[in-house]
Design an enzyme around this catalytic site. Structure first.
Site, mmCIF file in Angstrom:
data_model
loop_
_atom_site.group_PDB
_atom_site.id
_atom_site.type_symbol
_atom_site.label_atom_id
_atom_site.label_comp_id
_atom_site.label_asym_id
_atom_site.label_seq_id
_atom_site.Cartn_x
_atom_site.Cartn_y
_atom_site.Cartn_z
ATOM 1 N N LEU A 92 -48.310 -40.594 59.863
ATOM 2 C CA LEU A 92 -49.556 -39.846 60.101
ATOM 3 C C LEU A 92 -49.745 -38.726 59.037
ATOM 4 O O LEU A 92 -50.433 -37.893 58.939
ATOM 5 C CB LEU A 92 -49.503 -39.021 61.231
ATOM 6 C CG LEU A 92 -49.936 -39.843 62.655
ATOM 7 C CD1 LEU A 92 -49.706 -38.887 63.766
ATOM 8 C CD2 LEU A 92 -51.339 -40.131 62.300
ATOM 9 N N GLY A 93 -48.970 -39.175 57.584
ATOM 10 C CA GLY A 93 -49.134 -38.169 56.525
ATOM 11 C C GLY A 93 -47.738 -37.612 56.270
ATOM 12 O O GLY A 93 -47.133 -37.012 57.313
ATOM 13 N N ASN A 152 -48.167 -31.262 55.773
ATOM 14 C CA ASN A 152 -47.576 -29.832 56.008
ATOM 15 C C ASN A 152 -46.446 -29.941 57.155
ATOM 16 O O ASN A 152 -45.932 -28.785 57.195
ATOM 17 C CB ASN A 152 -48.702 -28.896 56.357
ATOM 18 C CG ASN A 152 -48.208 -27.516 56.385
ATOM 19 O OD1 ASN A 152 -47.533 -27.078 55.543
ATOM 20 N ND2 ASN A 152 -48.410 -26.869 57.342
ATOM 21 N N PHE A 153 -46.486 -31.251 57.821
ATOM 22 C CA PHE A 153 -45.416 -30.884 59.129
ATOM 23 C C PHE A 153 -44.261 -31.759 58.842
ATOM 24 O O PHE A 153 -43.373 -31.922 59.685
ATOM 25 C CB PHE A 153 -46.456 -31.638 60.095
ATOM 26 C CG PHE A 153 -47.722 -30.976 60.585
ATOM 27 C CD1 PHE A 153 -48.833 -31.721 59.987
ATOM 28 C CD2 PHE A 153 -47.574 -30.071 61.250
ATOM 29 C CE1 PHE A 153 -50.002 -31.203 60.446
ATOM 30 C CE2 PHE A 153 -48.886 -29.412 61.513
ATOM 31 C CZ PHE A 153 -50.069 -30.032 61.105
ATOM 32 N N GLY A 154 -44.081 -32.248 57.746
ATOM 33 C CA GLY A 154 -42.842 -33.162 57.255
ATOM 34 C C GLY A 154 -43.372 -34.402 57.553
ATOM 35 O O GLY A 154 -44.505 -34.715 57.578
ATOM 36 N N VAL A 191 -44.595 -36.999 59.743
ATOM 37 C CA VAL A 191 -45.050 -37.322 61.041
ATOM 38 C C VAL A 191 -45.426 -38.621 61.204
ATOM 39 O O VAL A 191 -46.155 -39.116 60.401
ATOM 40 C CB VAL A 191 -46.165 -36.373 61.201
ATOM 41 C CG1 VAL A 191 -46.642 -36.566 62.787
ATOM 42 C CG2 VAL A 191 -45.813 -34.784 61.063
ATOM 43 N N LYS A 245 -42.384 -36.198 64.931
ATOM 44 C CA LYS A 245 -41.813 -35.739 63.617
ATOM 45 C C LYS A 245 -40.062 -35.835 63.901
ATOM 46 O O LYS A 245 -39.334 -35.244 64.663
ATOM 47 C CB LYS A 245 -41.934 -34.369 63.255
ATOM 48 C CG LYS A 245 -41.214 -33.783 62.347
ATOM 49 C CD LYS A 245 -41.967 -32.428 61.848
ATOM 50 C CE LYS A 245 -41.170 -31.305 62.426
ATOM 51 N NZ LYS A 245 -41.854 -29.886 61.798
ATOM 52 N N ASP A 261 -48.053 -19.021 59.511
ATOM 53 C CA ASP A 261 -48.747 -20.173 58.551
ATOM 54 C C ASP A 261 -49.941 -20.543 59.047
ATOM 55 O O ASP A 261 -50.259 -21.735 59.102
ATOM 56 C CB ASP A 261 -47.731 -21.117 58.586
ATOM 57 C CG ASP A 261 -48.133 -22.201 57.386
ATOM 58 O OD1 ASP A 261 -47.244 -23.283 57.325
ATOM 59 O OD2 ASP A 261 -48.633 -21.639 56.716
HETATM 60 C C1 LIG Z 1 -45.237 -33.750 65.332
HETATM 61 C C2 LIG Z 1 -45.494 -32.864 64.248
HETATM 62 C C3 LIG Z 1 -45.844 -31.452 64.792
HETATM 63 C C4 LIG Z 1 -45.036 -30.443 65.193
HETATM 64 C C5 LIG Z 1 -45.715 -29.258 65.430
HETATM 65 O O1 LIG Z 1 -44.592 -28.213 65.652
HETATM 66 C C6 LIG Z 1 -46.882 -29.070 66.098
HETATM 67 C C7 LIG Z 1 -47.779 -30.218 65.768
HETATM 68 C C8 LIG Z 1 -47.202 -31.412 65.291
HETATM 69 C C9 LIG Z 1 -48.179 -32.419 64.946
HETATM 70 C C10 LIG Z 1 -48.609 -32.858 63.696
HETATM 71 C C11 LIG Z 1 -49.597 -33.856 63.355
HETATM 72 C C12 LIG Z 1 -50.072 -34.495 64.596
HETATM 73 C C13 LIG Z 1 -51.418 -35.442 64.597
HETATM 74 C C14 LIG Z 1 -52.038 -36.022 63.437
HETATM 75 O O2 LIG Z 1 -51.755 -35.867 62.448
HETATM 76 N N1 LIG Z 1 -53.200 -36.805 63.855
HETATM 77 C C15 LIG Z 1 -53.949 -37.609 62.837
HETATM 78 C C16 LIG Z 1 -54.913 -38.385 63.370
HETATM 79 C C17 LIG Z 1 -55.937 -38.945 62.499
HETATM 80 C C18 LIG Z 1 -55.365 -38.920 61.110
HETATM 81 C C19 LIG Z 1 -56.294 -39.680 60.280
HETATM 82 N N2 LIG Z 1 -54.644 -38.213 60.673
HETATM 83 C C20 LIG Z 1 -53.694 -37.495 61.741
HETATM 84 N N3 LIG Z 1 -51.486 -35.556 65.986
HETATM 85 N N4 LIG Z 1 -50.874 -34.714 66.765
HETATM 86 C C21 LIG Z 1 -49.825 -33.939 65.753
HETATM 87 C C22 LIG Z 1 -48.947 -33.127 65.860
#
Ligand SMILES: CCc1cc(O)ccc1-c1ccc2c(C(=O)Nc3ccc(C)nc3)n[nH]c2c1
Length: 302
Positions: A21-22, A25-27, A29, A48, A142
């Protein structure tokens, strides 16, 4: 709760990897499906891996999990649980999957069908999420468009609490000791100068998020780029924050994004009061945003 009935414990054998998922910024995922029945009916989750390294220890991860597990708000990304890998030290954080990804990517690819009303709706939702965090004495530290996720065409949620700190009960701010890559272009002056973080410094960052929103998160006018244009690109890092603190002290602020409604720009300017006591509360910001939305409705009718 007994282990097999603990909804927040995800068994690694049922957590099926789908795609990255990229590395943002989140490490790192990953999109996974938690599919205990093995028939693809399980739910999609964002996972994550929390690998202990020199920056963050197992204890830091436990703190992030503890921070997240008590947050219950429609405008904050939902914590789902943790997955302990067999035997190994590493654990993974399991969060709800938001299908539209980060606000930056969403606005870049949907720029032409996101109007002022929708951006004000998103802004008011972020306000409500921050108001909720504030009731728990959480300072996010942040708040930035990169940490806002899009759940649907009409719902955004605040994410990434890796940096969130809880203000001690007897203080109004949190002083940070550990260095690290700081998002200084989203920082209030007192954060740059004294590492003093408070609800009022989150308000400053909210003003920057408003600017990002009304700039459609356009790379060409992102806060870092605009500040560096004023400071001078050939500046070396330690003195960038000193220069930024100086120009802010001398009254420089980000200019209004193109076509930004004057009332919205005035909200940003309120958030960017040099003296943190003069900055509005999230409640006041929320009310002002609702009022602008009301006017906007009337204009549309008018
Ligand atoms: C588990 C890491 C985390 C840690 C935290 O403390 C809070 C939130 C997150 C988090 C980070 C990213 C996402 C995503 C996503 O990245 N979704 C998507 C969907 C579609 C596309 C194209 N890219 C991307 N969905 N739920 C997420 C939760």
């Amino acid at each position: 709760l007994s282990p097999q009935h603990d909804q927040t414990l995800f068994e690694e054998r049922h957590l099926r990897y789908i795609s990255p998922l990229g590395k943002g910024n989140f490490g790192s995922v990953e999109l996974c499906r938690y599919d205990p029945l093995g028939d693809n009916t399980g739910e999609l989750v964002a996972v994550k891996k929390l690998q202990p390294n020199k920056q963050s220890t197992q204890e830091d991860f436990q703190k992030e999990v503890n921070t997240l597990s008590v947050l219950h708000c429609d405008y904050i990304v939902k914590y789902r649980g943790v997955c302990y890998s067999m035997g190994r030290l590493s654990m993974s954080l399991v969060m709800e999957y938001l299908p539209y990804g980060s606000l930056i990517g969403y606005l870049e690819s949907n720029r032409h069908n996101v109007n002022t009303r929708r951006m004000l709706l998103f802004a008011s939702q972020i306000c409500k999420g921050m108001e909720y965090l504030q009731t728990l004495r959480y300072v996010h530290r942040d708040l930035a468009a990169r940490n806002i996720l899009v759940a649907s065409e009409s719902l955004v949620k605040i994410a990434d609490f890796g940096l969130t700190k809880i203000i001690p009960f007897d203080k109004e701010y949190y002083r940070v000791t550990q260095p690290g890559e700081s998002p200084i272009f989203w920082y209030a002056p007192e954060c740059i100068n004294e590492s003093r973080f408070s609800h009022k410094s989150d308000i400053w960052s909210f003003g920057i998020v408003l600017h990002e929103l009304f700039s459609f998160c356009d790379m060409s006018c992102n806060p870092k780029r605009l500040c560096m244009q004023v400071i001078g690109h050939n500046m070396q890092s330690p003195s960038i924050s000193m220069h930024l603190a100086n120009i802010l002290k001398n009254g420089w602020r980000l200019s209004a994004p193109p076509h930004c409604p004057p009332k919205v720009y005035s909200l940003m300017k309120q958030c960017w009061a040099y003296n943190f006591e003069e900055r509005p509360s999230f409640t006041s910001l929320g009310n002002q945003i609702e009022a602008i939305m009301q006017d906007d409705r009337e204009n549309l009718k008018g």
